[in-house]
Scaffold this active site. Structure first.
Site, PDB file in Angstrom:
ATOM      1  N   HIS A   1     -39.708 -21.633  12.561  1.00 14.75           N
ATOM      2  CA  HIS A   1     -38.869 -20.438  12.625  1.00 14.75           C
ATOM      3  C   HIS A   1     -38.555 -20.140  14.083  1.00 14.75           C
ATOM      4  O   HIS A   1     -39.390 -19.609  14.824  1.00 14.75           O
ATOM      5  CB  HIS A   1     -39.562 -19.245  11.978  1.00 14.75           C
TER       6      HIS A   1
ATOM      7  N   ASP B   1     -38.851 -24.185   8.006  1.00 11.54           N
ATOM      8  CA  ASP B   1     -38.999 -22.798   8.443  1.00 11.54           C
ATOM      9  C   ASP B   1     -39.913 -22.067   7.455  1.00 11.54           C
ATOM     10  O   ASP B   1     -39.600 -21.959   6.268  1.00 11.54           O
ATOM     11  CB  ASP B   1     -37.621 -22.130   8.474  1.00 11.54           C
TER      12      ASP B   1
ATOM     13  N   SER C   1     -32.646 -14.897  13.192  1.00 11.14           N
ATOM     14  CA  SER C   1     -33.421 -14.375  12.066  1.00 11.14           C
ATOM     15  C   SER C   1     -32.722 -13.169  11.443  1.00 11.14           C
ATOM     16  O   SER C   1     -31.590 -13.283  10.981  1.00 11.14           O
ATOM     17  CB  SER C   1     -34.846 -14.068  12.536  1.00 11.14           C
TER      18      SER C   1
END
Length: 340
Positions: free
Chosen positions: A312, A284, A157
């Site tokens: 995610h 996502d 991320s």
């Protein structure tokens, strides 16, 4: 993952019992394994702050199943993980990868971004999605300390975006420090991700992040009065508001949009020269599928994997309640391909 598991890893497919990007994102929080016994080191930074790095050095378990603390071989690979927004070595993806490395006899370390290790950092600055200078300092330190070990780097991320930005900025020079890299669910287009997180069900994630971000920011004012307006911090309802008031001014940006534009890694993907795996599920919730890079937007060194599902950093597999082993297996398989 053992030495016998180095066959090709099939593309990710979500189990039928866990449909949709939100379920696939949230479910891992309910099934994550307990964190291992990390060994923490505190590193002083050149600007007078500190970073806490959590190492897992234990080799595979003994015959009775008990883990034995032991330094990996001097030439054993070291996997470095840069965590996501408000993440840590206790995040589910970090724990899963740590245990997979442990089973291999590989080393593993999570260098925490400033303020994410459980203790506030000393300086006004914190961390952000484009913090490539911090990535470079950490990797240079580890390369100097472990000159005989292959260094494989993963970023998740926010950490994945910062890592990709560093790779694009360094181009061929990145290979002087590390062997290869992987980025999982990075918000490559921060504006697209930021606005997407400000609407609909995605506000659940935003409110979660803001809970800790606001608390950390307000705590800074006790040691650094006048950094920003505490009232505006409390009033922030989305990441744009928070980045406009806190992140941007603390890190030298003109505002949230300037930060999102200059810190995004997507424009630098065609400059990456080190073998890099880039995994972005199309569902996502953090990054719209329309913002994902195409093959012509990345260099030949970047391997794009854009599965239809995964959420995610979810990637749950198996029968209920599911397992979190697909991602570490995929990463270690990629690292195996670039051992020399």
């Amino acid at each position: 993952m053992t030495d016998g598991d180095r066959t090709a890893i099939p593309p990710y497919r979500a189990p039928r019992w866990l449909p949709g990007g939100h379920a696939q994102t949230l479910w891992p929080l309910l099934i994550k394994p307990a964190p291992p016994a990390y060994r923490r080191e505190r590193w002083d930074t050149p600007d007078g702050d500190f970073i806490d790095a959590d190492f897992l050095d234990a080799a595979a378990g003994s015959a009775d199943g008990a883990a034995k603390a032991a330094e990996p071989a001097p030439t054993a690979p070291l996997v470095i993980l840069f965590h996501g927004l408000e993440g840590s070595s206790r995040s589910h993806y970090a724990v899963s990868l740590a245990l997979a490395c442990q089973a291999r006899g590989w080393g593993f370390v999570v260098p925490h971004f400033r303020g994410c290790s459980g203790e506030a950092n000393r300086l006004p600055r914190a961390y952000h999605s484009g913090d490539s200078a911090e990535i470079g300092w950490v990797l240079a330190r580890l390369a100097q300390r472990f000159p005989g070990r292959p260094l494989h780097v993963a970023g998740v991320s926010l950490g994945g975006n910062a890592l990709l930005k560093w790779l694009g900025e360094q181009e061929e020079a990145a290979g002087r420090l590390i062997r290869c890299a992987a980025s999982i669910c990075p918000p490559l287009d921060l504006a697209a991700a930021g606005f997407n997180l400000g609407r609909g069900f995605n506000l659940v994630y935003t409110r979660h992040f803001l809970g800790t971000l606001k608390a950390s920011a307000l705590a800074k004012l006790k040691h650094h009065p006048g950094l920003f307006d505490p009232g505006k911090v409390r009033q922030a309802r989305n990441l744009y508001d928070f980045d406009e008031v806190v992140t941007a001014p603390l890190h030298g940006f003109q505002g949230a949009l300037d930060y999102w534009t200059r810190a995004s890694a997507k424009p630098l993907l065609d400059r990456v020269r080190l073998p890099t795996l880039l995994i972005n599920p199309a569902n996502d919730p953090f990054l719209p599928a329309a913002a994902l890079p195409s093959r012509h937007q990345v260099s030949a060194a970047v391997r794009l994997e854009q599965p239809a599902e995964g959420g995610h950093v979810g990637f749950v597999t198996g029968s209920p309640p599911g397992r979190l082993d697909w991602l570490p297996r995929r990463l270690l398989h990629f690292f195996d391909e670039h051992q020399s």
